[in-house]
Each structure stands twice: as C-alpha cells, then as structure tokens.
Design a protein around this motif. Structure first.
Motif, mmCIF file in Angstrom:
data_model
loop_
_atom_site.group_PDB
_atom_site.id
_atom_site.type_symbol
_atom_site.label_atom_id
_atom_site.label_comp_id
_atom_site.label_asym_id
_atom_site.label_seq_id
_atom_site.Cartn_x
_atom_site.Cartn_y
_atom_site.Cartn_z
ATOM 1 N N ILE A 68 0.854 -1.185 0.000
ATOM 2 C CA ILE A 68 0.000 0.000 0.000
ATOM 3 C C ILE A 68 0.891 1.237 0.000
ATOM 4 C CG2 ILE A 68 -1.793 1.300 1.175
ATOM 5 C CD1 ILE A 68 -2.724 -1.401 0.112
ATOM 6 N N GLY A 69 0.585 2.148 -0.879
ATOM 7 C CA GLY A 69 1.330 3.395 -0.944
ATOM 8 C C GLY A 69 0.418 4.577 -0.719
ATOM 9 N N TRP A 70 0.963 5.573 -0.070
ATOM 10 C CA TRP A 70 0.308 6.877 0.028
ATOM 11 C C TRP A 70 1.068 7.836 -0.886
ATOM 12 C CZ3 TRP A 70 -4.231 8.187 2.075
ATOM 13 C CH2 TRP A 70 -4.790 7.365 3.080
ATOM 14 N N PHE A 71 0.328 8.519 -1.718
ATOM 15 C CA PHE A 71 0.895 9.492 -2.634
ATOM 16 C C PHE A 71 0.151 10.812 -2.449
ATOM 17 C CE2 PHE A 71 3.474 6.733 -5.367
ATOM 18 C CZ PHE A 71 2.989 5.485 -4.997
ATOM 19 N N ARG A 119 8.002 2.938 -4.600
ATOM 20 C CA ARG A 119 7.777 4.381 -4.559
ATOM 21 C C ARG A 119 7.261 4.944 -5.881
ATOM 22 N NH1 ARG A 119 13.606 5.906 -2.558
ATOM 23 N NH2 ARG A 119 14.017 3.835 -3.379
ATOM 24 N N ARG A 120 7.081 4.106 -6.846
ATOM 25 C CA ARG A 120 6.648 4.558 -8.173
ATOM 26 C C ARG A 120 5.136 4.455 -8.314
ATOM 27 N NH1 ARG A 120 10.948 1.153 -11.927
ATOM 28 N NH2 ARG A 120 12.851 1.781 -10.812
ATOM 29 N N GLU A 149 3.463 16.771 -10.342
ATOM 30 C CA GLU A 149 3.311 15.328 -10.481
ATOM 31 C C GLU A 149 2.955 14.696 -9.136
ATOM 32 O OE1 GLU A 149 6.410 14.474 -14.193
ATOM 33 O OE2 GLU A 149 6.737 13.554 -12.229
ATOM 34 N N ARG A 150 2.310 13.571 -9.223
ATOM 35 C CA ARG A 150 1.987 12.819 -8.016
ATOM 36 C C ARG A 150 3.282 12.256 -7.442
ATOM 37 N NH1 ARG A 150 -3.323 9.165 -8.359
ATOM 38 N NH2 ARG A 150 -3.974 11.199 -9.158
ATOM 39 N N GLU A 151 3.461 12.404 -6.139
ATOM 40 C CA GLU A 151 4.702 11.961 -5.518
ATOM 41 C C GLU A 151 4.435 10.980 -4.392
ATOM 42 O OE1 GLU A 151 6.817 15.224 -3.768
ATOM 43 O OE2 GLU A 151 5.237 15.676 -2.328
ATOM 44 N N SER A 152 5.401 10.110 -4.181
ATOM 45 C CA SER A 152 5.301 9.135 -3.107
ATOM 46 C C SER A 152 5.503 9.814 -1.762
ATOM 47 C CB SER A 152 6.352 8.041 -3.296
ATOM 48 O OG SER A 152 6.361 7.170 -2.193
ATOM 49 N N VAL A 153 4.653 9.461 -0.803
ATOM 50 C CA VAL A 153 4.780 9.951 0.566
ATOM 51 C C VAL A 153 5.303 8.834 1.463
ATOM 52 C CG1 VAL A 153 3.545 10.860 2.563
ATOM 53 C CG2 VAL A 153 2.927 11.623 0.250
ATOM 54 N N SER A 154 4.655 7.677 1.379
ATOM 55 C CA SER A 154 5.034 6.557 2.229
ATOM 56 C C SER A 154 4.436 5.291 1.642
ATOM 57 C CB SER A 154 4.531 6.773 3.657
ATOM 58 O OG SER A 154 4.951 5.723 4.502
#
Length: 123
Positions: free
Chosen positions: A34-37, A105-106, A44-49
């Motif tokens: 699971i990623g939070w962006f 992270r992508r 651009e959409r960026e990775s948070v965690s």
C-alpha cells in the motif's frame, strides 16, 4: 477487484495533525503493498510513504513526522501526519498493488487507486 477508500483529510493549521485512513477491500493486506501518494495542482503525483508487511518507506520530506501503519484484521492502512507544514497541502491518494520492493515508490507500480482526500494546511 481491489477497491480503496481514503478518508481523514481536512483543514488544519501548521503544526497540527491528521490521521488518514485507507480501507481496502477485495484482497487481504498481506497480499498487497500500500502506498500513500500526494499531488498538488500542476505538479506530479509523488510518493509519501508505503508499506508491505514489516517494510516501510518514507519520503525525505515527511520522515520523522508521518507514520504509516496497517491493521491486517480490518484491512486498513493509516497515515498519521504530525507537525504538518503548509507544503504538505495536497490531495492524498492511497494505492494498492503487488510491486517488487525496489519499485514501491513509483506510481506505475500500483494497479488500484482510491479517490483521494484533500489535506489543507494553513500557515
């Protein structure tokens, strides 16, 4: 099909806290990363965690302030955000997938996305 529902956004003053939730259905958390962006207008959409089992990762800009955690019983992933800054203002999205660790992270590594929840931090 995997579905995600993000919630918990809102408006806070700088220095405040919010706890985002991402409820996942259609697959057990143990099968997923699971990623939070986050995304600001024009950026651009960026990775948070992100989290997969015991592995977690944080963007440098949030390290020490944000904490990601998962509840495998309820299939929910949380993002506790403390010491919020004006620059944390964005729409926050949670995403699910089965990426290899090096690609977590992508945005392209995730197949399923929630609808986004708006976080506004006033200075």
């Amino acid at each position: 099909e995997v579905q995600l529902q993000a919630s918990g956004g809102g408006s806070v003053q700088a220095g405040g806290s919010l706890n985002l939730s991402c409820a996942i259905s259609g697959a057990p958390l143990s099968d997923l990363a699971i990623g939070w962006f986050r995304q600001c207008p024009g950026k651009e959409r960026e990775s948070v965690s992100c989290i997969k089992d015991e592995l977690t990762h944080y963007a440098t800009s949030v390290k020490g302030r944000f904490t990601i955690s998962s509840d495998n019983t309820d299939n929910i992933v949380y993002l506790q955000m403390n010491s919020l800054k004006y620059e944390d203002t964005a729409v926050y999205y949670c995403a699910a997938g089965r990426p290899i660790i090096t690609t977590m992270r992508r945005t392209s590594a995730y197949d399923y996305w929630g609808q986004g929840t708006l976080v506004t931090v006033s200075s």
